[in-house]
Design a protein around this motif. Structure first.
Motif, short mmCIF file in Angstrom:
data_model
loop_
_atom_site.label_atom_id
_atom_site.label_comp_id
_atom_site.label_asym_id
_atom_site.label_seq_id
_atom_site.Cartn_x
_atom_site.Cartn_y
_atom_site.Cartn_z
N LEU A 34 0.88 -1.17 -0.01
CA LEU A 34 -0.20 0.04 0.05
C LEU A 34 0.97 1.11 0.03
O LEU A 34 1.84 1.20 0.58
CB LEU A 34 -0.86 -0.01 1.12
N PRO A 35 0.41 2.49 -0.67
CA PRO A 35 0.95 3.42 -0.46
C PRO A 35 1.19 4.18 0.88
O PRO A 35 0.55 3.67 1.64
CB PRO A 35 0.31 4.51 -1.28
N GLN A 36 2.38 4.88 0.94
CA GLN A 36 2.87 5.46 2.48
C GLN A 36 2.01 6.70 2.69
O GLN A 36 2.72 7.32 3.68
CB GLN A 36 4.43 5.65 2.54
N PHE A 37 1.34 7.06 1.90
CA PHE A 37 0.49 8.46 2.01
C PHE A 37 -0.92 8.10 2.18
O PHE A 37 -1.38 6.90 1.80
CB PHE A 37 0.75 9.35 0.89
N GLY A 38 -1.72 8.74 2.64
CA GLY A 38 -3.28 8.81 2.85
C GLY A 38 -3.84 8.75 1.43
O GLY A 38 -3.67 9.51 0.51
N LEU A 39 -4.84 7.96 1.19
CA LEU A 39 -5.58 7.78 0.19
C LEU A 39 -6.78 8.66 0.04
O LEU A 39 -7.55 8.49 1.29
CB LEU A 39 -6.05 6.10 -0.02
N THR A 40 -7.19 9.35 -0.83
CA THR A 40 -8.38 10.21 -0.87
C THR A 40 -9.75 9.27 -1.23
O THR A 40 -9.51 8.24 -1.81
CB THR A 40 -8.23 11.19 -1.92
N THR A 41 -10.68 9.69 -1.17
CA THR A 41 -12.06 8.93 -1.66
C THR A 41 -12.07 8.79 -3.14
O THR A 41 -12.34 7.66 -3.54
CB THR A 41 -13.20 9.79 -1.23
N HIS A 42 -11.51 9.78 -3.67
CA HIS A 42 -11.50 9.54 -5.35
C HIS A 42 -10.60 8.50 -5.65
O HIS A 42 -10.66 7.72 -6.59
CB HIS A 42 -11.16 10.89 -5.95
N GLN A 43 -9.38 8.17 -5.15
CA GLN A 43 -8.58 7.31 -5.43
C GLN A 43 -9.05 6.00 -5.11
O GLN A 43 -8.77 5.24 -5.90
CB GLN A 43 -7.29 7.51 -4.72
N ILE A 44 -9.75 5.83 -3.90
CA ILE A 44 -10.21 4.65 -3.33
C ILE A 44 -11.29 4.13 -4.65
O ILE A 44 -11.68 2.84 -5.11
CB ILE A 44 -10.75 4.56 -2.07
N ALA A 45 -12.37 5.15 -4.75
CA ALA A 45 -13.35 4.93 -5.97
C ALA A 45 -12.67 4.56 -7.21
O ALA A 45 -13.26 3.70 -7.97
CB ALA A 45 -14.08 6.10 -6.12
N ALA A 46 -11.79 5.12 -7.66
CA ALA A 46 -11.23 4.98 -8.96
C ALA A 46 -10.31 3.36 -8.94
O ALA A 46 -10.66 2.59 -9.80
CB ALA A 46 -10.13 5.96 -9.39
N PHE A 47 -9.72 3.14 -7.88
CA PHE A 47 -9.18 1.62 -7.72
C PHE A 47 -10.43 0.62 -7.75
O PHE A 47 -10.22 -0.09 -8.57
CB PHE A 47 -8.54 1.64 -6.45
N LEU A 48 -11.46 1.09 -7.26
CA LEU A 48 -12.59 -0.13 -6.93
C LEU A 48 -13.33 -0.19 -8.56
O LEU A 48 -13.64 -1.18 -8.67
CB LEU A 48 -13.64 0.26 -5.85
N PHE A 49 -13.31 0.78 -9.13
CA PHE A 49 -13.94 1.07 -10.47
C PHE A 49 -13.15 0.03 -11.38
O PHE A 49 -13.57 -0.79 -11.99
CB PHE A 49 -13.98 2.30 -10.97
N LEU A 50 -11.47 0.23 -11.11
CA LEU A 50 -10.81 -0.40 -12.08
C LEU A 50 -10.80 -2.07 -11.78
O LEU A 50 -10.84 -2.80 -12.61
CB LEU A 50 -9.29 0.11 -12.08
N VAL A 51 -10.93 -2.12 -10.44
CA VAL A 51 -11.13 -3.77 -10.02
C VAL A 51 -12.09 -4.34 -10.61
O VAL A 51 -12.32 -5.51 -11.25
CB VAL A 51 -10.89 -3.94 -8.47
N VAL A 52 -13.49 -3.65 -10.38
CA VAL A 52 -14.85 -4.27 -10.72
C VAL A 52 -14.79 -4.31 -12.39
O VAL A 52 -15.19 -5.24 -12.72
CB VAL A 52 -15.99 -3.54 -10.27
N PHE A 53 -14.69 -3.24 -12.83
CA PHE A 53 -14.98 -2.97 -14.34
C PHE A 53 -14.01 -3.32 -15.23
O PHE A 53 -13.89 -4.03 -16.06
CB PHE A 53 -15.50 -1.57 -14.62
N GLY A 54 -12.79 -2.72 -14.77
CA GLY A 54 -11.29 -3.08 -15.76
C GLY A 54 -10.85 -4.28 -15.63
O GLY A 54 -10.11 -4.93 -16.43
N SER A 55 -11.24 -4.98 -14.45
CA SER A 55 -10.77 -6.36 -14.46
C SER A 55 -11.55 -7.67 -14.40
O SER A 55 -11.76 -8.39 -15.54
CB SER A 55 -10.07 -6.68 -12.86
N ALA A 56 -12.49 -7.53 -13.39
CA ALA A 56 -13.52 -8.76 -13.26
C ALA A 56 -14.40 -8.67 -14.48
O ALA A 56 -14.49 -9.67 -15.18
CB ALA A 56 -14.45 -8.69 -11.92
N ILE A 57 -15.25 -7.81 -14.41
CA ILE A 57 -16.38 -7.76 -15.88
C ILE A 57 -15.63 -7.57 -17.22
O ILE A 57 -16.01 -8.50 -18.01
CB ILE A 57 -17.10 -6.32 -15.63
N CYS A 58 -14.61 -7.05 -17.34
CA CYS A 58 -13.82 -7.28 -18.61
C CYS A 58 -13.33 -8.63 -18.99
O CYS A 58 -13.54 -9.09 -20.06
CB CYS A 58 -12.75 -6.06 -18.78
#
Length: 136
Positions: A34-58
């Motif tokens: 994990l990164p050594q700095f705090g994650l923003t809500t936008h970064q977490i949402a983007a990561f989850l979007f990529l996991v769900v749509f960019g990986s699993a569904i695709c």
């Protein structure tokens, strides 16, 4: 072996394998998970979007396309991904694609059109069931 599995199972095995390999490489190279700095809500949402749509569904969709269509049509699946990415950036994030991006998208669409509009002898043989061992 993966050809006989359900698409969701095959996708899961592929993603688990990649995760194990990448985690092992990261551990060997002492890269923090994990990164050594705090994650923003936008970064977490983007990561989850990529996991769900960019990986699993695709990945599941791609495996279903491979099983349902001839190889020429299935290969165009990968070329459509940049178009989807630009469209999502444009509509959701308000990004304005540059002229070079539009030219690239037009070239991609033209290539996909050529593949879909003029099936080769191999794809015609695939659809009619007259395939060689390579396509089965």
């Amino acid at each position: 072996m993966l050809g006989r599995l359900a698409p969701t199972t095959a996708a899961g095995i592929q993603m688990l394998s990649a995760a194990l390999i990448l985690t092992t490489v990261g551990e060997v190279q002492a890269v923090p998970l994990l990164p050594q700095f705090g994650l923003t809500t936008h970064q977490i949402a983007a990561f989850l979007f990529l996991v769900v749509f960019g990986s699993a569904i695709c990945l599941v969709s791609y495996i279903k396309v491979i099983k349902s269509f001839n190889p020429a049509i299935a290969s165009t699946f990968a070329y459509v991904n940049p178009i989807v990415g630009v469209a999502l950036g444009w509509t959701l994030l308000g990004e304005r694609p540059e002229t070079a991006a539009f030219l690239g998208l037009a070239l991609i669409l033209f290539g996909v059109f050529l593949v879909v509009a003029r099936p080769s002898k191999r794809s015609t043989a695939y659809e009619s069931g007259r395939t060689t061992r390579l396509y089965r």
